[in-house]
Design an enzyme around this catalytic site. Structure first.
Site, PDB file in Angstrom:
ATOM      1  N   LYS A 180      41.668  38.111  52.919  1.00  0.00           N
ATOM      2  CA  LYS A 180      41.575  39.601  53.532  1.00  0.00           C
ATOM      3  C   LYS A 180      39.984  39.812  53.096  1.00  0.00           C
ATOM      4  CE  LYS A 180      41.123  43.468  51.990  1.00  0.00           C
ATOM      5  NZ  LYS A 180      40.005  44.186  52.631  1.00  0.00           N
ATOM      6  N   GLU A 256      36.935  37.892  39.802  1.00  0.00           N
ATOM      7  CA  GLU A 256      35.684  37.992  39.294  1.00  0.00           C
ATOM      8  C   GLU A 256      34.815  39.343  39.699  1.00  0.00           C
ATOM      9  OE1 GLU A 256      31.886  37.928  39.679  1.00  0.00           O
ATOM     10  OE2 GLU A 256      32.050  36.909  41.482  1.00  0.00           O
ATOM     11  N   CYS A 290      26.734  40.822  41.449  1.00  0.00           N
ATOM     12  CA  CYS A 290      27.071  40.889  39.968  1.00  0.00           C
ATOM     13  C   CYS A 290      26.418  40.148  39.004  1.00  0.00           C
ATOM     14  CB  CYS A 290      28.838  40.885  40.282  1.00  0.00           C
ATOM     15  SG  CYS A 290      29.170  39.124  40.958  1.00  0.00           S
ATOM     16  N   GLU A 391      27.268  48.989  36.057  1.00  0.00           N
ATOM     17  CA  GLU A 391      26.631  48.338  37.235  1.00  0.00           C
ATOM     18  C   GLU A 391      26.087  49.310  38.356  1.00  0.00           C
ATOM     19  OE1 GLU A 391      29.545  45.880  39.355  1.00  0.00           O
ATOM     20  OE2 GLU A 391      28.019  44.162  39.099  1.00  0.00           O
TER      21      GLU A 391
HETATM   22  P1  ADP Z   1      33.300  47.225  46.464  1.00  0.00           P
HETATM   23  O1  ADP Z   1      33.612  48.845  45.773  1.00  0.00           O
HETATM   24  O2  ADP Z   1      32.277  46.760  45.845  1.00  0.00           O
HETATM   25  O3  ADP Z   1      33.526  47.567  47.904  1.00  0.00           O
HETATM   26  P2  ADP Z   1      36.274  46.813  45.832  1.00  0.00           P
HETATM   27  O4  ADP Z   1      36.440  46.373  44.854  1.00  0.00           O
HETATM   28  O5  ADP Z   1      36.260  48.344  46.262  1.00  0.00           O
HETATM   29  O6  ADP Z   1      34.479  46.621  45.832  1.00  0.00           O
HETATM   30  O7  ADP Z   1      36.509  45.886  47.208  1.00  0.00           O
HETATM   31  C1  ADP Z   1      36.544  44.605  47.128  1.00  0.00           C
HETATM   32  C2  ADP Z   1      37.772  43.958  47.995  1.00  0.00           C
HETATM   33  O8  ADP Z   1      39.038  44.743  47.601  1.00  0.00           O
HETATM   34  C3  ADP Z   1      37.752  44.489  49.346  1.00  0.00           C
HETATM   35  O9  ADP Z   1      38.299  43.432  50.214  1.00  0.00           O
HETATM   36  C4  ADP Z   1      38.520  45.694  49.395  1.00  0.00           C
HETATM   37  O10 ADP Z   1      39.308  46.059  50.809  1.00  0.00           O
HETATM   38  C5  ADP Z   1      39.704  45.288  48.446  1.00  0.00           C
HETATM   39  N1  ADP Z   1      40.402  46.394  47.890  1.00  0.00           N
HETATM   40  C6  ADP Z   1      40.086  47.491  47.689  1.00  0.00           C
HETATM   41  N2  ADP Z   1      40.938  48.235  46.931  1.00  0.00           N
HETATM   42  C7  ADP Z   1      42.232  47.639  46.898  1.00  0.00           C
HETATM   43  C8  ADP Z   1      43.642  47.675  46.591  1.00  0.00           C
HETATM   44  N3  ADP Z   1      43.953  48.701  45.870  1.00  0.00           N
HETATM   45  N4  ADP Z   1      44.202  46.720  46.886  1.00  0.00           N
HETATM   46  C9  ADP Z   1      43.788  45.465  47.133  1.00  0.00           C
HETATM   47  N5  ADP Z   1      42.791  45.188  47.612  1.00  0.00           N
HETATM   48  C10 ADP Z   1      41.568  46.307  47.639  1.00  0.00           C
END
Ligand code: ADP
Length: 497
Positions: A180, A256, A290, A391
């Site tokens: 995903k 990560e 990161c 960050e």
């Molecule tokens: P950023 O803020 O850098 O976009 P995120 O950690 O929010 O990083 O997103 C990284 C990935 O995690 C994306 O693919 C996002 O769709 C997914 N994601 C965000 N929230 C959730 C959640 N609650 N459960 C599963 N996947 C999530």
């Protein structure tokens, strides 16, 4: 750059079970080109029902894929590597369009992916166990078996690289995968699905379902009882949400997460080389990685020189349309990220750091509508300030002075993060002393961001769990099974006396 009126690139399908299918409970979502803020592609997003279908396909494919001889899995991975090599220029162009990373960077990154896929192919028959000497009467040995269906959840800064680092070891180990990608940058993961399909991977071994995170496809993947492991790259808060959501299913995880890497420049260092690395690693990927050295710790005798050098070089960075090869730096990947970076600039000024370069959004002409940010330098930063602790994920360097080696180590370790660190010195003893005491998963000495598929990558503290890349990457996708066989078949009656 996308011209107004150009039709959107169309990606109406998810890749599930070897088929291109429309979402059952998802939607079509526009992907934004961050260089102008306009939609450039329309992409299928899957919902929970689509994740269920993808997991079912991955589960169905698992028994045959996991039992397939390693050399056969390797052969398919090598075909994929060759396909990636041919597609690399186009993949770089698409990734640059989707996330705004300068083409010169995506070309260099994605141009090397074929080698990485070959490396993972070479691991496909290396998941061996060991024999354990105990007593003559028994033969004990371990075997390693793939964990099952892997949910790979990836971020928007390096979508293809993050997918490669997860799918490479997972597939080599014999796992099947549901990928995903991040909602901001789904396109190249669907292109990767196309390459998997063309390479002849069996249906269901790799499934790609773009979608939302919380409340959507990502969360469903995190809670799905048939997903044995989540391989995640992203923010720490998201990792915690994923852990909580999956608690009832007792999955395995690799995380990560973020970083706030110290990049230490001692006064005996080759100053010019150190500045090349320190400025490059502060502003690469528009600050959106990161492992960047966003905390630059500089020893007092060369501190003022370093501040001047950073300001001078900030003016030399060509910020521009990311598809133009002469641009060093493109825009931030999305509007919220730009807003976040600007809010940290405000915080830095408010907390009393000295803004010596940049700090503003760039607008006008070619920049209009895009999320462009000036390369930014703060001097006289105190390690307790938010710009030194949190960050930012933008092109912001925080220069912190120090006097003694001990102080440098203390400052370096005074962080919740522990992903990476760099240090510059000509003194071998100091290099060994300091690097051995830095709390980080990776330390680079007289170089920076030297990242290869064969060297373990990952962090300690709030920077994550587990390692990607290296032989260690395979461990995260294999369970250990112990078998103990009696050579005599004798088992004493416990109730005889
Ligand atoms: P950023 O803020 O850098 O976009 P995120 O950690 O929010 O990083 O997103 C990284 C990935 O995690 C994306 O693919 C996002 O769709 C997914 N994601 C965000 N929230 C959730 C959640 N609650 N459960 C599963 N996947 C999530």
């Amino acid at each position: 750059m996308q011209q107004a009126g150009t039709p959107l690139a169309d990606y109406p399908h998810l890749y599930i079970g070897g088929q291109w299918v429309a979402p059952v409970d998802g939607e079509q979502v526009e992907s934004i080109d961050p260089s102008n803020g306009r939609p450039w592609a329309r992409v299928a997003f899957g919902g929970p029902g689509d994740i269920d279908a993808a997991v079912a396909a991955a589960r169905a494919a698992f028994p045959a894929w996991s039992r397939r001889p390693g050399h056969e899995r390797a052969a398919l991975l090598r075909r994929l590597a060759d396909a990636c090599e041919r597609a690399a220029p186009e993949l770089a162009r698409l990734e640059t369009t989707d996330n705004g990373r300068a083409l010169r960077e995506t070309r260099a990154d994605i141009g090397g992916h074929a080698n990485a896929w070959h490396w993972y192919a070479s691991l496909a028959d290396k998941g061996s166990g060991r024999t354990i000497p105990i007593e003559d009467s028994v033969h004990a040995f371990t075997t390693r078996r793939p964990v099952g269906v892997v949910g790979a959840i990836t971020p928007w800064n390096v979508p293809l690289m993050a997918a490669l680092w997860k799918l490479g070891p997972a597939l080599a180990a014999g796992c099947t995968v549901v990928l995903k990608p991040a909602e901001h940058t789904p396109v190249t993961s669907l292109e990767l699905a196309r390459l998997f399909h063309e390479a002849g991977f069996p249906p269901g071994v790799v499934n790609v379902v773009p979608g939302w995170g919380a409340g959507g496809a990502g969360e469903r993947l995190a809670t799905h009882p048939d997903v044995a492991k989540i391989a995640f790259t992203g923010e720490g808060e998201t990792a915690k949400a994923i852990l909580r959501a999956g608690a009832d299913t007792l999955k395995r995880y690799t995380f990560e997460l973020g970083g706030k890497a110290p990049h230490i420049v001692f006064d005996d260092a080759d100053f010019d080389q150190a500045m090349n690395a320190a400025t490059g690693s502060a502003w690469a990927l528009c600050g959106q990685s990161c492992a960047l050295g966003s905390r630059v710790l500089v020893q007092r005798p060369v501190y003022e020189r370093a501040v001047e050098e950073f300001a001078r070089r900030a003016a030399r960075v060509r910020v521009g349309p990311p598809l133009h090869v002469e641009s060093h730096m493109g825009p931030q990947a999305h509007a919220q990220q730009l807003a976040k970076t600007l809010s940290y600039v405000e915080a830095g000024v408010h907390e009393g750091a000295e803004l010596v370069a940049g700090g503003r959004r760039i607008t006008g002409g070619d920049y209009d509508g895009g999320y462009y940010m000036q390369p930014t330098v703060f001097a006289r930063v105190d390690n307790r300030m938010r710009i030194a602790r949190e960050e930012i994920f933008g092109p912001v360097a925080a220069l912190i002075p120090f006097d003694e080696e001990e102080e440098a180590i203390a400052l370096a370790n005074d962080s919740s993060y522990g992903l990476a660190a760099g240090l510059w010195t000509r003194d071998v003893g100091r290099a060994l002393r300091v690097s051995s005491r830095i709390e980080a998963g990776m330390v680079w000495v007289n170089t920076y961001r030297y990242i290869r598929w064969s060297t373990p990558y990952g962090g300690v503290k709030a920077s994550g769990w587990g390692r990607e890349n290296g032989l260690e990457a395979l461990d995260a996708y294999l369970d250990v099974h112990t078998t103990i066989i009696s050579k005599t078949g004798q088992f004493a009656d416990p109730y005889a006396s």
